[in-house]
Design a protein around this motif. Structure first.
Motif, PDB file in Angstrom:
ATOM      1  N   THR A 149       0.851  -1.183   0.000  1.00 46.73           N
ATOM      2  CA  THR A 149       0.000   0.000   0.000  1.00 46.73           C
ATOM      3  C   THR A 149       0.885   1.231   0.000  1.00 46.73           C
ATOM      4  OG1 THR A 149      -0.092  -0.020   2.416  1.00 46.73           O
ATOM      5  CG2 THR A 149      -1.851  -1.170   1.251  1.00 46.73           C
ATOM      6  N   GLY A 150       0.368   2.324  -0.555  1.00 51.90           N
ATOM      7  CA  GLY A 150       1.157   3.548  -0.592  1.00 51.90           C
ATOM      8  C   GLY A 150       0.490   4.630  -1.402  1.00 51.90           C
ATOM      9  N   SER A 151       1.313   5.448  -2.051  1.00 54.76           N
ATOM     10  CA  SER A 151       0.827   6.585  -2.833  1.00 54.76           C
ATOM     11  C   SER A 151       1.413   6.534  -4.228  1.00 54.76           C
ATOM     12  CB  SER A 151       1.219   7.905  -2.160  1.00 54.76           C
ATOM     13  OG  SER A 151       0.703   7.955  -0.853  1.00 54.76           O
ATOM     14  N   LEU A 152       0.650   7.079  -5.181  1.00 56.53           N
ATOM     15  CA  LEU A 152       1.077   7.101  -6.574  1.00 56.53           C
ATOM     16  C   LEU A 152       1.086   8.529  -7.079  1.00 56.53           C
ATOM     17  CD1 LEU A 152       1.737   5.443  -9.173  1.00 56.53           C
ATOM     18  CD2 LEU A 152      -0.711   5.522  -9.668  1.00 56.53           C
ATOM     19  N   ASN A 153       2.190   8.891  -7.739  1.00 55.67           N
ATOM     20  CA  ASN A 153       2.321  10.194  -8.384  1.00 55.67           C
ATOM     21  C   ASN A 153       2.586   9.927  -9.856  1.00 55.67           C
ATOM     22  OD1 ASN A 153       4.060  12.485  -9.486  1.00 55.67           O
ATOM     23  ND2 ASN A 153       3.392  13.358  -7.545  1.00 55.67           N
ATOM     24  N   GLN A 154       1.896  10.649 -10.745  1.00 54.70           N
ATOM     25  CA  GLN A 154       2.024  10.410 -12.184  1.00 54.70           C
ATOM     26  C   GLN A 154       3.454  10.586 -12.676  1.00 54.70           C
ATOM     27  OE1 GLN A 154      -0.215   9.221 -14.199  1.00 54.70           O
ATOM     28  NE2 GLN A 154      -1.924   9.253 -12.788  1.00 54.70           N
ATOM     29  N   CYS A 155       4.210  11.464 -12.021  1.00 56.71           N
ATOM     30  CA  CYS A 155       5.561  11.760 -12.493  1.00 56.71           C
ATOM     31  C   CYS A 155       6.626  10.869 -11.868  1.00 56.71           C
ATOM     32  CB  CYS A 155       5.900  13.220 -12.225  1.00 56.71           C
ATOM     33  SG  CYS A 155       4.783  14.364 -13.055  1.00 56.71           S
ATOM     34  N   THR A 156       6.479  10.583 -10.580  1.00 60.85           N
ATOM     35  CA  THR A 156       7.547   9.856  -9.895  1.00 60.85           C
ATOM     36  C   THR A 156       7.191   8.405  -9.581  1.00 60.85           C
ATOM     37  OG1 THR A 156       6.765  10.699  -7.765  1.00 60.85           O
ATOM     38  CG2 THR A 156       8.504  11.948  -8.870  1.00 60.85           C
ATOM     39  N   GLY A 157       5.954   7.993  -9.798  1.00 63.10           N
ATOM     40  CA  GLY A 157       5.573   6.601  -9.616  1.00 63.10           C
ATOM     41  C   GLY A 157       5.047   6.271  -8.234  1.00 63.10           C
ATOM     42  N   PHE A 158       5.125   4.970  -7.890  1.00 62.53           N
ATOM     43  CA  PHE A 158       4.545   4.429  -6.662  1.00 62.53           C
ATOM     44  C   PHE A 158       5.540   4.521  -5.513  1.00 62.53           C
ATOM     45  CE2 PHE A 158       3.733   0.763  -3.855  1.00 62.53           C
ATOM     46  CZ  PHE A 158       2.414   1.007  -3.511  1.00 62.53           C
ATOM     47  N   ARG A 159       5.054   4.942  -4.344  1.00 61.60           N
ATOM     48  CA  ARG A 159       5.870   4.986  -3.128  1.00 61.60           C
ATOM     49  C   ARG A 159       5.176   4.141  -2.063  1.00 61.60           C
ATOM     50  NH1 ARG A 159       6.812  10.768  -0.927  1.00 61.60           N
ATOM     51  NH2 ARG A 159       8.101  10.881  -2.803  1.00 61.60           N
ATOM     52  N   ALA A 160       5.779   3.003  -1.705  1.00 57.91           N
ATOM     53  CA  ALA A 160       5.175   2.083  -0.733  1.00 57.91           C
ATOM     54  C   ALA A 160       5.305   2.623   0.687  1.00 57.91           C
ATOM     55  CB  ALA A 160       5.831   0.714  -0.826  1.00 57.91           C
ATOM     56  N   SER A 161       4.258   2.396   1.478  1.00 57.23           N
ATOM     57  CA  SER A 161       4.306   2.815   2.883  1.00 57.23           C
ATOM     58  C   SER A 161       3.895   1.683   3.829  1.00 57.23           C
ATOM     59  CB  SER A 161       3.393   4.026   3.110  1.00 57.23           C
ATOM     60  OG  SER A 161       2.059   3.712   2.768  1.00 57.23           O
ATOM     61  N   GLY A 162       3.409   0.573   3.274  1.00 55.95           N
ATOM     62  CA  GLY A 162       2.993  -0.541   4.124  1.00 55.95           C
ATOM     63  C   GLY A 162       2.729  -1.797   3.313  1.00 55.95           C
ATOM     64  N   ARG A 163       2.487  -2.884   4.025  1.00 51.56           N
ATOM     65  CA  ARG A 163       2.176  -4.159   3.376  1.00 51.56           C
ATOM     66  C   ARG A 163       0.915  -4.740   4.012  1.00 51.56           C
ATOM     67  NH1 ARG A 163       7.730  -4.226   2.286  1.00 51.56           N
ATOM     68  NH2 ARG A 163       8.199  -5.214   0.278  1.00 51.56           N
ATOM     69  N   SER A 164       0.130  -5.444   3.193  1.00 47.10           N
ATOM     70  CA  SER A 164      -1.106  -6.055   3.662  1.00 47.10           C
ATOM     71  C   SER A 164      -1.337  -7.366   2.931  1.00 47.10           C
ATOM     72  CB  SER A 164      -2.304  -5.127   3.408  1.00 47.10           C
ATOM     73  OG  SER A 164      -2.203  -3.957   4.165  1.00 47.10           O
ATOM     74  N   GLU A 165      -2.313  -8.104   3.422  1.00 44.85           N
ATOM     75  CA  GLU A 165      -2.778  -9.298   2.720  1.00 44.85           C
ATOM     76  C   GLU A 165      -4.281  -9.152   2.541  1.00 44.85           C
ATOM     77  OE1 GLU A 165      -1.661 -13.927   2.816  1.00 44.85           O
ATOM     78  OE2 GLU A 165      -2.660 -13.242   4.638  1.00 44.85           O
ATOM     79  N   ILE A 166      -4.719  -9.179   1.290  1.00 41.93           N
ATOM     80  CA  ILE A 166      -6.137  -9.052   0.959  1.00 41.93           C
ATOM     81  C   ILE A 166      -6.737 -10.443   0.818  1.00 41.93           C
ATOM     82  CG2 ILE A 166      -7.768  -8.339  -0.850  1.00 41.93           C
ATOM     83  CD1 ILE A 166      -6.007  -5.953  -1.418  1.00 41.93           C
ATOM     84  N   SER A 167      -7.966 -10.593   1.304  1.00 48.18           N
ATOM     85  CA  SER A 167      -8.722 -11.830   1.142  1.00 48.18           C
ATOM     86  C   SER A 167      -9.963 -11.498   0.322  1.00 48.18           C
ATOM     87  CB  SER A 167      -9.113 -12.391   2.515  1.00 48.18           C
ATOM     88  OG  SER A 167      -9.703 -13.655   2.378  1.00 48.18           O
ATOM     89  N   SER A 168     -10.033 -12.022  -0.913  1.00 50.13           N
ATOM     90  CA  SER A 168     -11.143 -11.706  -1.816  1.00 50.13           C
ATOM     91  C   SER A 168     -11.894 -12.974  -2.210  1.00 50.13           C
ATOM     92  CB  SER A 168     -10.628 -11.032  -3.093  1.00 50.13           C
ATOM     93  OG  SER A 168     -10.001  -9.805  -2.802  1.00 50.13           O
ATOM     94  N   PRO A 169     -13.234 -12.900  -2.279  1.00 51.79           N
ATOM     95  CA  PRO A 169     -14.002 -14.072  -2.717  1.00 51.79           C
ATOM     96  C   PRO A 169     -13.658 -14.460  -4.158  1.00 51.79           C
ATOM     97  CG  PRO A 169     -15.444 -12.391  -1.755  1.00 51.79           C
ATOM     98  CD  PRO A 169     -14.105 -11.766  -1.946  1.00 51.79           C
ATOM     99  N   ASN A 170     -13.531 -15.742  -4.415  1.00 53.64           N
ATOM    100  CA  ASN A 170     -13.294 -16.209  -5.778  1.00 53.64           C
ATOM    101  C   ASN A 170     -14.521 -15.923  -6.641  1.00 53.64           C
ATOM    102  OD1 ASN A 170     -10.871 -17.168  -4.853  1.00 53.64           O
ATOM    103  ND2 ASN A 170     -11.431 -19.335  -4.978  1.00 53.64           N
ATOM    104  N   LYS A 171     -14.303 -15.615  -7.912  1.00 51.80           N
ATOM    105  CA  LYS A 171     -15.422 -15.404  -8.835  1.00 51.80           C
ATOM    106  C   LYS A 171     -16.270 -16.655  -8.903  1.00 51.80           C
ATOM    107  CE  LYS A 171     -13.829 -11.827 -11.988  1.00 51.80           C
ATOM    108  NZ  LYS A 171     -13.350 -11.525 -13.342  1.00 51.80           N
ATOM    109  N   ASN A 172     -17.578 -16.451  -8.869  1.00 55.59           N
ATOM    110  CA  ASN A 172     -18.554 -17.553  -8.942  1.00 55.59           C
ATOM    111  C   ASN A 172     -18.335 -18.601  -7.855  1.00 55.59           C
ATOM    112  OD1 ASN A 172     -19.779 -16.430 -11.306  1.00 55.59           O
ATOM    113  ND2 ASN A 172     -18.064 -17.244 -12.486  1.00 55.59           N
ATOM    114  N   ASN A 173     -17.680 -18.178  -6.765  1.00 54.51           N
ATOM    115  CA  ASN A 173     -17.397 -19.068  -5.640  1.00 54.51           C
ATOM    116  C   ASN A 173     -16.689 -20.351  -6.086  1.00 54.51           C
ATOM    117  OD1 ASN A 173     -17.314 -19.664  -2.902  1.00 54.51           O
ATOM    118  ND2 ASN A 173     -19.297 -20.686  -2.901  1.00 54.51           N
ATOM    119  N   ALA A 174     -15.760 -20.203  -7.037  1.00 53.24           N
ATOM    120  CA  ALA A 174     -14.995 -21.363  -7.521  1.00 53.24           C
ATOM    121  C   ALA A 174     -14.237 -21.993  -6.361  1.00 53.24           C
ATOM    122  CB  ALA A 174     -14.024 -20.928  -8.613  1.00 53.24           C
ATOM    123  N   GLY A 175     -14.456 -23.301  -6.147  1.00 52.64           N
ATOM    124  CA  GLY A 175     -13.824 -24.017  -5.047  1.00 52.64           C
ATOM    125  C   GLY A 175     -14.683 -24.062  -3.797  1.00 52.64           C
ATOM    126  N   GLY A 176     -15.845 -23.410  -3.833  1.00 52.26           N
ATOM    127  CA  GLY A 176     -16.752 -23.410  -2.687  1.00 52.26           C
ATOM    128  C   GLY A 176     -18.080 -24.058  -3.041  1.00 52.26           C
TER     129      GLY A 176
END
Length: 195
Positions: A149-176
């Protein structure tokens, strides 16, 4: 002071004295402003930073499962079997979440086959025998992936400020999927994670 006056006089006599600034023609100023506006429109203002999320390496993806009880508990009478179905069930919407790490303000798929949310639905039926307590559950399959996670500037790019783990549902509940539970039901809406 005398030295400065002498130098100033010599420069004036030689035509090298600082001249008064000559204003640029109005057309030239307008053209310059238009060029700047066009560049900013194309590239975005360099001083503007926006919240951004990027995949951390390959994301180290892994599968996790949220188990959720959709129905009320129905206990069949001692003489007859019974069924629990749509009228005793609720559809729940399961959204993406942060498994670990800092806050994420911008959700991304990370290139995985996932969605922001999944609706369980409630059109399922489970059968029980005489005296059984029965209920309907659903296993909601998720993909967990690591992000920066962080901030993005069009000229200088991405600057990271932290790390995370996202948990997202699979499309169409594949595997569930949904399943029936007999005898070990909990309360409607209860859930637990596996993996």
């Amino acid at each position: 002071m005398k030295f400065f006056a002498v130098v100033s006089t010599v420069l004036t006599l030689c035509g090298l004295a600082a001249a008064s600034p000559v204003p640029a023609p109005a057309d030239s100023v307008n053209e310059h402003a238009q060029v700047l506006a066009t560049l900013e429109g194309r590239q975005g203002a360099c001083g503007v930073w926006t919240a951004a999320t990027k995949l951390d390496g390959n994301g180290s993806p892994r599968q996790r499962y949220l188990h959720k009880q959709l129905s009320q508990v129905l206990t069949c009478d001692p003489e007859n079997g019974c069924s629990v179905g749509e009228s005793q069930s609720t559809s729940y919407t399961i959204g993406w979440s942060i498994s670990t790490g800092t806050a994420v303000t911008q959700w991304i798929t990370g290139g995985f086959d996932v969605s922001m949310s999944w609706s369980t639905g409630n059109q399922y039926t489970c059968m029980g025998g005489p005296g059984d307590s029965i209920c309907i559950w659903q296993k909601i399959a998720h993909t967990n992936y690591k992000v920066k996670t962080g901030s993005l500037n069009q000229c200088t790019g991405f600057r990271a400020s932290g790390r995370s783990e996202i948990s997202s549902p699979n499309k169409n509940n594949a595997g569930g999927g949904f399943y029936c539970v007999v005898g070990t039901c909990r309360s409607q809406g209860e859930q637990y994670w596996e993996g």
